[in-house]
Design an enzyme around this catalytic site. Sequence first.
Site, PDB file in Angstrom:
ATOM      1  N   GLU A  64       0.757  -1.252  -0.146  1.00 43.86           N
ATOM      2  CA  GLU A  64      -0.127   0.139   0.002  1.00 43.86           C
ATOM      3  C   GLU A  64       0.909   1.308  -0.166  1.00 43.86           C
ATOM      4  O   GLU A  64       1.419   1.474   0.670  1.00 43.86           O
ATOM      5  CB  GLU A  64      -0.941   0.189   1.066  1.00 43.86           C
ATOM      6  CG  GLU A  64      -1.802   1.176   1.153  1.00 43.86           C
ATOM      7  CD  GLU A  64      -2.969   1.044   2.005  1.00 43.86           C
ATOM      8  OE1 GLU A  64      -3.739   2.366   2.503  1.00 43.86           O
ATOM      9  OE2 GLU A  64      -3.310  -0.060   2.607  1.00 43.86           O
ATOM     10  N   GLU A  89       4.609   5.451   3.677  1.00 39.81           N
ATOM     11  CA  GLU A  89       3.929   6.518   4.039  1.00 39.81           C
ATOM     12  C   GLU A  89       5.086   7.637   4.904  1.00 39.81           C
ATOM     13  O   GLU A  89       5.539   7.370   5.797  1.00 39.81           O
ATOM     14  CB  GLU A  89       2.952   6.367   5.120  1.00 39.81           C
ATOM     15  CG  GLU A  89       2.350   7.764   5.677  1.00 39.81           C
ATOM     16  CD  GLU A  89       1.693   8.487   4.673  1.00 39.81           C
ATOM     17  OE1 GLU A  89       2.301   9.815   4.152  1.00 39.81           O
ATOM     18  OE2 GLU A  89       0.895   8.215   3.526  1.00 39.81           O
ATOM     19  N   ASP A 116      10.339   7.847   0.151  1.00 41.78           N
ATOM     20  CA  ASP A 116       9.638   7.549  -1.293  1.00 41.78           C
ATOM     21  C   ASP A 116       9.358   6.277  -1.528  1.00 41.78           C
ATOM     22  O   ASP A 116      10.210   5.427  -1.710  1.00 41.78           O
ATOM     23  CB  ASP A 116      10.766   8.267  -2.321  1.00 41.78           C
ATOM     24  CG  ASP A 116      10.513   8.519  -3.739  1.00 41.78           C
ATOM     25  OD1 ASP A 116       9.421   7.689  -4.173  1.00 41.78           O
ATOM     26  OD2 ASP A 116      11.074   8.921  -4.552  1.00 41.78           O
ATOM     27  N   ASP A 138      -2.239  11.838  -3.268  1.00 42.46           N
ATOM     28  CA  ASP A 138      -2.344  13.192  -3.454  1.00 42.46           C
ATOM     29  C   ASP A 138      -2.807  13.426  -5.218  1.00 42.46           C
ATOM     30  O   ASP A 138      -2.046  13.135  -5.843  1.00 42.46           O
ATOM     31  CB  ASP A 138      -1.093  13.880  -3.210  1.00 42.46           C
ATOM     32  CG  ASP A 138      -1.187  15.431  -2.846  1.00 42.46           C
ATOM     33  OD1 ASP A 138      -1.872  16.088  -3.777  1.00 42.46           O
ATOM     34  OD2 ASP A 138      -0.466  16.104  -2.392  1.00 42.46           O
ATOM     35  N   THR A 212     -12.054   5.358   4.566  1.00 40.64           N
ATOM     36  CA  THR A 212     -10.986   6.268   4.881  1.00 40.64           C
ATOM     37  C   THR A 212     -11.403   7.604   5.313  1.00 40.64           C
ATOM     38  O   THR A 212     -12.510   8.029   5.196  1.00 40.64           O
ATOM     39  CB  THR A 212      -9.709   6.178   4.106  1.00 40.64           C
ATOM     40  OG1 THR A 212     -10.241   7.442   2.887  1.00 40.64           O
ATOM     41  CG2 THR A 212      -9.474   4.781   3.465  1.00 40.64           C
ATOM     42  N   ARG A 213     -10.420   8.427   6.152  1.00 38.19           N
ATOM     43  CA  ARG A 213     -10.754   9.761   6.659  1.00 38.19           C
ATOM     44  C   ARG A 213     -10.880  10.433   5.439  1.00 38.19           C
ATOM     45  O   ARG A 213     -11.635  11.423   5.347  1.00 38.19           O
ATOM     46  CB  ARG A 213      -9.888  10.270   7.772  1.00 38.19           C
ATOM     47  CG  ARG A 213      -8.373  10.083   6.915  1.00 38.19           C
ATOM     48  CD  ARG A 213      -7.461  10.882   7.952  1.00 38.19           C
ATOM     49  NE  ARG A 213      -6.016  10.596   7.915  1.00 38.19           N
ATOM     50  CZ  ARG A 213      -5.270  11.131   8.331  1.00 38.19           C
ATOM     51  NH1 ARG A 213      -5.313  11.968   9.427  1.00 38.19           N
ATOM     52  NH2 ARG A 213      -3.645  10.921   8.066  1.00 38.19           N
TER      53      ARG A 213
END
Length: 233
Positions: A64, A89, A116, A138, A212-213
């Site tokens: 992920e 992340e 990265d 993003d 998810t948020r």
Amino acid sequence: MTDKPHPSRSTEAFFGRRKGKPLREKQAEGLATLLPQLKLDLANPAPDRIESLYDFSVERMRLEIGFGGGEHLIHRAAENPSTGFIGVEPFVNSMAKLLASVEEQGLRNIRLYDDDATQVLDWLPDASIDQIDLLYADPWPKRKHWKRRFVSQVNLERFHRVLKPGATFCFASDIDTYVNWTLIHCRDHGGFAWQAEQASDWLTPYAGWPGTRYENKARREGRSSAYLTFIKV
């Protein structure tokens, strides 16, 4: 592994800021003590069998990229204890939050990287991953920033190399331009077959989807989401 050179790394970062509000003491402790235990060591070559990163018999491998608050990664790891998960992340606060959940639930099947994701993709062995999840990445909405979107021909080639034959790439977003961008890039790449036959196939969340948020924020702001599934061909 292959001797073929890896794709060139972009000069643009795929992520923005690295840290938000100050960490609580326990969060900082998790970063200092638990993250080093779970973090991939990219200074050394990847094992031929990536499953050997775990201390139990792993049936599937899942990556992920940009797990954000970690809700999805934690949910999937808990419901699939025989799957090995790698979560990437770079945002410090998100990593700290996930580490707290890993410790609280005693999860053994998660390994992490806090920089990265292309570094991880270039490190992984060929045909070693069963599924890649890129969820609410993003969107870099300004046209001048589109080159910073993670979906690109270079990164799709990275995906294609590390995915097993017939493996899955899942992409979710609430930004129409990024959804269309991903469909076009996967079509042009030629190595990914979109699995949709009717509208419900991309409008229905994935099986067992926890939400998810970011998705909750999209709903509050009146945006729906698309859930795209591609198979490596």
